[in-house]
Design an enzyme around this catalytic site. Structure first.
Site, PDB file in Angstrom:
ATOM      1  N   TYR A  44     -10.044  -0.675  -1.101  1.00 57.15           N
ATOM      2  CA  TYR A  44      -9.050  -0.307  -1.710  1.00 57.15           C
ATOM      3  C   TYR A  44      -9.328   1.025  -2.137  1.00 57.15           C
ATOM      4  CZ  TYR A  44      -4.810   0.010  -4.815  1.00 57.15           C
ATOM      5  OH  TYR A  44      -4.045   0.185  -5.475  1.00 57.15           O
ATOM      6  N   HIS A  69       0.984  -0.922  -0.248  1.00 64.77           N
ATOM      7  CA  HIS A  69       0.460  -0.292   0.461  1.00 64.77           C
ATOM      8  C   HIS A  69       0.860   1.247   0.343  1.00 64.77           C
ATOM      9  CE1 HIS A  69      -4.144  -1.175   0.124  1.00 64.77           C
ATOM     10  NE2 HIS A  69      -3.809  -2.623   1.027  1.00 64.77           N
ATOM     11  N   ASP A 117       2.262  -3.332  -9.580  1.00 69.64           N
ATOM     12  CA  ASP A 117       1.930  -4.543  -9.959  1.00 69.64           C
ATOM     13  C   ASP A 117       2.323  -4.750 -11.773  1.00 69.64           C
ATOM     14  OD1 ASP A 117       1.327  -4.694  -8.409  1.00 69.64           O
ATOM     15  OD2 ASP A 117      -1.310  -5.143  -8.793  1.00 69.64           O
ATOM     16  N   ASP A 128       2.577   1.909  -3.007  1.00 65.51           N
ATOM     17  CA  ASP A 128       2.715   2.665  -4.158  1.00 65.51           C
ATOM     18  C   ASP A 128       1.713   3.852  -5.281  1.00 65.51           C
ATOM     19  OD1 ASP A 128       0.272   1.046  -4.566  1.00 65.51           O
ATOM     20  OD2 ASP A 128       1.084  -0.212  -6.716  1.00 65.51           O
TER      21      ASP A 128
HETATM   22 MG    MG Z   1      -5.176  -7.332  -9.449  1.00 64.93          MG
END
Ligand code: MG
Ligand code: ADP
Length: 406
Positions: free
Chosen positions: A250, A58, A200, A60
């Site tokens: 999120y 958490h 990611d 990025d």
């Molecule tokens: Mg994903």
């Protein structure tokens, strides 16, 4: 039961896991392509990996540091150019009872590609829309993946990056790797409606075999940190649960971090120190304070973890992993009983350096750093203690997205 497939070992216990190595995924995708498209052969093949984040959770989207590595599990995409304006894509992976085939027309300036059904196709459409060279030709393709869906190992980024890499073969761009990651992140924002950070997609593009990747999410610079000690294992344990909170929590966390940064007078929490936070404590409610505290400390922990890794000090690295996990539970409140059970069980095993939840939270996977000789024992112990059905992946840091030879 353990099976070795290329450079990673998958141990499936109670839950069966349809993992194959890249060569198997590729031949299955090609076979289906031939079957589906009148015996034609695909003439393009690419793959892009999923990822596991070792530390820096958490951080990025707060412009901080992260330390992920690319996984041996990948999304493979095979296909060919067509002469028309149409795209047809088939996935071999079951995605929530949705149809596995989608057909859509290429976007034009007047008619952009919009979100629609099936949901999984939005990741494909998003990348087509954000591809950096337009227009692109029509294509047909088959997708096969060994990254578990929704398990926190970023099947979504591996799908986006696979699609982008596929389009690069069809219609080359300038080869800018960072711009590629950013375009894939944009696709996830606009077409999957997930306001994710850059980690990611970045590591799926730029991952390096035998290395973890320290990414500075503000400058978008990365340093590859060697992680190829044969005496060391990176064990991923999938809890095989995903709580429905994942989607709504999120964006809430993101917003809380942005609010905290505004109150601290910073453009992001990356620029804030613990001293800044303490000085502003009375102007922050207790939840916002704890969210900011996690982020500020986690960014620092990630830098410390890299120093530990460079020195081969796995004990220190493991300690930082545990601190990260505890902060994610206490301050960031994104853990859940299943992740707690998995981490606690792992930490009871001799030879384990550290263990933590990885990914967004509320389910998904844990990552454990341990001595290679302790691996069997750790899996047995975790299996025994966990009330659910775990899936284990013994992984090594792998290469980022690439074209495959046919
Ligand atoms: Mg994903
Ligand atoms: P994670 O990225 O942690 O795996 P996400 O919820 O972000 O979880 O992304 C999972 C979604 O990505 C799936 O529900 C599906 O829509 C899509 N997806 C990923 N890989 C594939 C695939 N091979 N085929 C079809 N859809 C996929």
């Amino acid at each position: 039961m353990a099976s070795t497939t290329g450079n990673h070992t998958i141990v499936t216990m109670a839950k069966s896991c349809p993992i194959q190595n890249v060569a198997d995924l590729l031949s299955e995708a090609r076979r289906v392509y031939r079957e589906r498209f009148d015996g034609d052969d695909a003439n393009i093949a690419v793959c892009a990996p999923g990822r596991v984040n070792l530390i820096g959770e958490h951080t990025d989207y707060n412009q901080g540091f992260v330390l992920p590595m690319a996984l041996p599990m990948v999304t493979v995409m095979v296909g060919s150019k067509t002469s028309g304006q149409n795209c047809c894509v088939v996935t071999l992976t079951e995605a929530a009872d949705e149809p596995r085939v989608v057909d859509f027309d290429l976007p034009t300036e007047l008619t952009p590609l919009l979100r629609g059904q099936p949901n999984w196709a939005n990741y494909v459409k998003g990348v087509v829309q954000h591809y950096r060279v337009q227009p692109i030709p029509g294509f047909r393709a088959v997708i096969a993946s060994s990254v578990p869906l929704g398990g926190g190992l970023s099947s979504s980024a591996s799908l986006e990056v696979a699609v982008y890499t596929f389009l690069q073969q069809l219609c080359p761009d300038d080869g800018d790797q960072v711009a590629k990651a950013v375009a894939c992140q944009q696709a996830e924002h606009t077409h999957a409606a997930v306001p994710c950070g850059i980690m990611d997609q970045f590591v799926s593009v730029l991952g390096k075999e035998g290395h973890a990747l320290l990414i500075d999410c503000r400058s978008l610079e990365a340093i590859a940190v060697p992680l190829a000690d044969p005496g060391l294992v990176i064990l991923i344990t999938n809890s095989n649960v995903r709580h429905s909170l994942t989607g709504s929590e999120y964006p809430t966390r993101r917003k809380q971090c942005e609010e905290a940064a505004v109150i601290l007078g910073k453009s992001s929490l990356r620029d804030a120190t613990l001293q800044d936070l303490e000085a502003a404590k009375d102007r922050l409610d207790s939840v916002t304070y704890r969210r900011a505290r996690h982020v500020i400390e986690e960014i620092e922990r990630t830098s410390q973890a890299v120093e530990a890794l460079k020195k081969g000090d796995y004990k220190e690295f493991g300690k930082l992993m545990v601190e990260s996990h505890n902060s994610l539970r206490e301050n960031y409140e994104v853990s859940c009983p299943e992740l707690e059970e998995l981490v606690s069980a792992a930490l009871e095993v001799d030879g384990v350096f550290g263990s933590r939840m990885t990914g967004g939270g509320f389910g998904g996977c844990t990552v454990t750093l341990l001595q290679a000789h302790a691996t069997e024992r750790a899996m047995e112990h975790i299996q025994e203690k966990y009330h659910g059905s775990p899936t284990f992946y013994i992984t090594t840091p792998s290469e980022g997205a690439r074209a495959l030879r046919l």
